[in-house]
Design a protein around this motif. Structure first.
Motif, PDB file in Angstrom:
ATOM      1  N   GLU A 260      24.026  96.590  27.107  1.00 42.02           N
ATOM      2  CA  GLU A 260      22.752  96.714  27.200  1.00 42.02           C
ATOM      3  C   GLU A 260      22.220  98.086  26.491  1.00 42.02           C
ATOM      4  N   ARG A 261      23.225  98.857  26.256  1.00 44.07           N
ATOM      5  CA  ARG A 261      23.095  99.868  25.025  1.00 44.07           C
ATOM      6  C   ARG A 261      22.429  99.192  23.843  1.00 44.07           C
ATOM      7  N   TRP A 262      23.146  98.224  23.182  1.00 41.59           N
ATOM      8  CA  TRP A 262      22.669  97.803  21.901  1.00 41.59           C
ATOM      9  C   TRP A 262      21.598  97.167  22.049  1.00 41.59           C
ATOM     10  N   CYS A 263      21.191  96.353  23.321  1.00 42.85           N
ATOM     11  CA  CYS A 263      19.605  95.851  23.349  1.00 42.85           C
ATOM     12  C   CYS A 263      18.606  96.826  22.978  1.00 42.85           C
ATOM     13  N   ASP A 264      18.767  98.134  23.677  1.00 42.14           N
ATOM     14  CA  ASP A 264      17.797  98.916  23.722  1.00 42.14           C
ATOM     15  C   ASP A 264      17.692  99.721  22.159  1.00 42.14           C
ATOM     16  N   ASN A 265      19.054  99.854  21.903  1.00 42.36           N
ATOM     17  CA  ASN A 265      19.161 100.302  20.252  1.00 42.36           C
ATOM     18  C   ASN A 265      18.563  99.484  19.395  1.00 42.36           C
ATOM     19  N   LYS A 266      18.749  98.153  19.343  1.00 45.03           N
ATOM     20  CA  LYS A 266      18.162  97.392  18.470  1.00 45.03           C
ATOM     21  C   LYS A 266      16.472  97.508  18.535  1.00 45.03           C
ATOM     22  N   LEU A 267      15.816  97.725  19.469  1.00 45.26           N
ATOM     23  CA  LEU A 267      14.663  98.072  19.394  1.00 45.26           C
ATOM     24  C   LEU A 267      14.033  99.299  18.739  1.00 45.26           C
ATOM     25  N   ILE A 268      14.879 100.121  19.176  1.00 43.85           N
ATOM     26  CA  ILE A 268      14.479 101.540  18.622  1.00 43.85           C
ATOM     27  C   ILE A 268      14.681 101.412  17.071  1.00 43.85           C
ATOM     28  N   ALA A 269      16.068 100.684  16.720  1.00 47.70           N
ATOM     29  CA  ALA A 269      16.067 100.565  15.314  1.00 47.70           C
ATOM     30  C   ALA A 269      14.973 100.057  14.550  1.00 47.70           C
ATOM     31  N   SER A 270      14.291  98.919  15.129  1.00 43.02           N
ATOM     32  CA  SER A 270      13.180  98.320  14.301  1.00 43.02           C
ATOM     33  C   SER A 270      11.992  98.904  14.313  1.00 43.02           C
ATOM     34  N   ILE A 271      11.856 100.179  14.984  1.00 40.01           N
ATOM     35  CA  ILE A 271      10.556 101.058  14.572  1.00 40.01           C
ATOM     36  C   ILE A 271      10.749 102.204  13.995  1.00 40.01           C
ATOM     37  N   LYS A 272      12.040 102.841  13.625  1.00 44.24           N
ATOM     38  CA  LYS A 272      12.369 103.703  12.847  1.00 44.24           C
ATOM     39  C   LYS A 272      11.838 104.076  11.489  1.00 44.24           C
ATOM     40  N   ASP A 273      11.417 103.049  10.832  1.00 46.74           N
ATOM     41  CA  ASP A 273      11.009 103.052   9.498  1.00 46.74           C
ATOM     42  C   ASP A 273       9.406 103.720   9.560  1.00 46.74           C
ATOM     43  N   GLN A 274       8.815 103.660  10.842  1.00 47.77           N
ATOM     44  CA  GLN A 274       7.320 104.190  11.044  1.00 47.77           C
ATOM     45  C   GLN A 274       7.301 105.728  10.851  1.00 47.77           C
ATOM     46  N   LYS A 275       8.578 106.339  10.897  1.00 50.40           N
ATOM     47  CA  LYS A 275       8.494 107.811  10.614  1.00 50.40           C
ATOM     48  C   LYS A 275       8.109 108.000   9.058  1.00 50.40           C
ATOM     49  N   ARG A 276       7.918 106.892   8.249  1.00 52.90           N
ATOM     50  CA  ARG A 276       7.480 107.258   6.709  1.00 52.90           C
ATOM     51  C   ARG A 276       6.144 106.836   6.594  1.00 52.90           C
ATOM     52  N   ASN A 277       5.633 106.356   7.749  1.00 57.93           N
ATOM     53  CA  ASN A 277       4.090 105.819   7.939  1.00 57.93           C
ATOM     54  C   ASN A 277       3.253 106.725   8.057  1.00 57.93           C
ATOM     55  N   CYS A 278       1.827 106.979   7.540  1.00 56.20           N
ATOM     56  CA  CYS A 278       0.846 107.927   8.041  1.00 56.20           C
ATOM     57  C   CYS A 278      -0.478 107.564   8.071  1.00 56.20           C
ATOM     58  N   MET A 279      -0.794 106.194   7.940  1.00 51.52           N
ATOM     59  CA  MET A 279      -2.025 105.616   7.948  1.00 51.52           C
ATOM     60  C   MET A 279      -2.394 104.172   8.785  1.00 51.52           C
ATOM     61  N   SER A 280      -1.680 104.032   9.782  1.00 47.65           N
ATOM     62  CA  SER A 280      -1.641 102.891  10.643  1.00 47.65           C
ATOM     63  C   SER A 280      -1.307 103.333  12.003  1.00 47.65           C
ATOM     64  N   LEU A 281      -1.293 102.234  13.064  1.00 50.46           N
ATOM     65  CA  LEU A 281      -1.149 102.343  14.295  1.00 50.46           C
ATOM     66  C   LEU A 281       0.422 102.666  14.337  1.00 50.46           C
ATOM     67  N   GLY A 282       1.291 102.418  13.412  1.00 52.36           N
ATOM     68  CA  GLY A 282       2.842 102.197  13.471  1.00 52.36           C
ATOM     69  C   GLY A 282       3.364 103.496  14.021  1.00 52.36           C
ATOM     70  N   PRO A 283       3.222 104.505  13.707  1.00 54.39           N
ATOM     71  CA  PRO A 283       3.790 105.904  14.016  1.00 54.39           C
ATOM     72  C   PRO A 283       3.474 106.035  15.591  1.00 54.39           C
ATOM     73  N   ILE A 284       2.223 105.845  15.909  1.00 51.01           N
ATOM     74  CA  ILE A 284       1.853 106.238  17.225  1.00 51.01           C
ATOM     75  C   ILE A 284       2.488 105.321  18.368  1.00 51.01           C
ATOM     76  N   VAL A 285       2.655 103.866  17.882  1.00 44.22           N
ATOM     77  CA  VAL A 285       3.293 102.965  19.058  1.00 44.22           C
ATOM     78  C   VAL A 285       4.865 103.562  18.898  1.00 44.22           C
ATOM     79  N   ALA A 286       5.388 103.729  17.591  1.00 36.28           N
ATOM     80  CA  ALA A 286       6.642 104.099  17.761  1.00 36.28           C
ATOM     81  C   ALA A 286       6.908 105.379  18.501  1.00 36.28           C
TER      82      ALA A 286
END
Length: 323
Positions: A260-286
């Motif tokens: 169950e931990r892996w399942c949740d971690n997988k979803l978090i890992a999929s959004i971590k690259d949004q920390k480098r984004n600055c001009m889209s919805l991505g960082p807000i959703v992340a």
């Protein structure tokens, strides 16, 4: 919202990210002696408000409300709330069906921040006012309720509602202009399908059951997944080990909580690259998803501490943080 508006919204999110709990913060909370100490530490960090007292659930509810309030202040489009809110909405449907059909009260089983709360969902189902539900939910609600009344098969009800939820998410995300919604939906469907396959393999469900339960996925072959799970857990582990989800198989070999931990971690890992984004919805959703993840993790810690679980058992359940 245009790109120029996202710049200001993301700038605000960057400030809020500094208040997110880190892995080090979570480790510190796990090390504390009891739930009261954990709650006090969270309140020192600004969690909750003056109305909460020492009630953990009130503190968590206030934090969930803060996240939703921020999203609305930033003017996030409705389709975002649709995709992100469907799991809680359909969870409340399942909980309401079971509560009505078993004549038992379980208010703690509902998400308070869902688009339809417990009392409203119960009233809709009891009065069969399905027209008060969103269009995408009506068919599933009727089928889920009728199935429970006729068979009292809670697992089949879960199958019906869960698949309808995933299909509703896919319908919105497929046409979205926002890449993060499309990516989040794809990861969510794949991870949920794997969760369903694991439960089915452990309980000896048939391939026919699995075909009905698994939602179409862009990331994993559901036909092969169903065939493997129908043959049992060992077959499923072999399939996952040869796939891009080999880590899921390794987690399953450790324990159910590790999986169950892996399942949740997988979803978090999929959004971590949004920390480098600055001009889209991505960082807000992340950020919003990161908040949901940390609130869920804190709830696990508080519950575990209240029930006297050893520190080693709690650490096995800890999710990775976004920051």
């Amino acid at each position: 919202m245009g790109d120029s508006n996202y710049i200001f919204a993301v700038a605000r999110i960057r400030v809020k990210e500094r208040t997110l709990l880190s892995d080090a913060d979570i480790n510190q909370l796990v090390s504390m002696k009891d739930a009261a100490a954990v709650l006090a530490a969270l309140q020192d960090k600004g969690w909750g408000d003056e109305t909460c007292g020492n009630d953990p659930e009130k503190v968590l509810a206030v934090e969930e409300a803060k996240s939703l309030k921020l999203m609305k202040e930033l003017g996030i489009e409705q389709e975002v709330f649709d995709v992100l809110g469907y799991p809680n909405l359909y969870h409340n449907l399942k909980s309401a069906v079971k509560e009505i059909c078993t004549s038992s009260d379980h208010p703690e089983a509902f998400y308070k921040e869902a688009a339809i709360d417990r009392e409203t969902m119960l009233a809709i189902l009891r009065d069969k006012r399905y027209d008060r539900l969103p269009d995408h939910m009506r068919k599933a609600a009727i089928e889920t309720y009728d199935t429970m009344v006729k068979t009292m098969d809670g697992q089949m009800c879960d199958v019906i509602a869960d698949r309808a939820c995933l299909e509703a998410m896919e319908a919105v995300a497929r046409h979205s202009k926002h890449k993060i919604l499309r990516d989040y939906e794809a990861s969510t469907v794949a991870v949920t399908n794997i969760r369903i396959a694991v439960r089915a393999a452990k309980t000896g469900k048939s391939r026919q059951f699995l075909k009905a339960a698994l939602a179409p996925s862009r990331e994993i072959n559901t036909g092969r997944l169903a065939a493997a799970a129908a043959e049992g857990l060992d077959s499923l582990l072999t399939f996952l080990s040869s796939h891009r989800y080999a880590e899921a198989a390794e987690a399953l070999k450790v324990s159910a909580s590790s999986f169950e931990r892996w399942c949740d971690n997988k979803l978090i890992a999929s959004i971590k690259d949004q920390k480098r984004n600055c001009m889209s919805l991505g960082p807000i959703v992340a950020y919003y998803l990161a908040r949901k993840n940390e609130i869920k993790t804190v709830r696990i810690i508080l519950t575990a501490k209240a029930n006297g679980l050893p520190e080693t058992a709690i650490r096995e359940r800890m999710r990775d943080m976004y920051v």
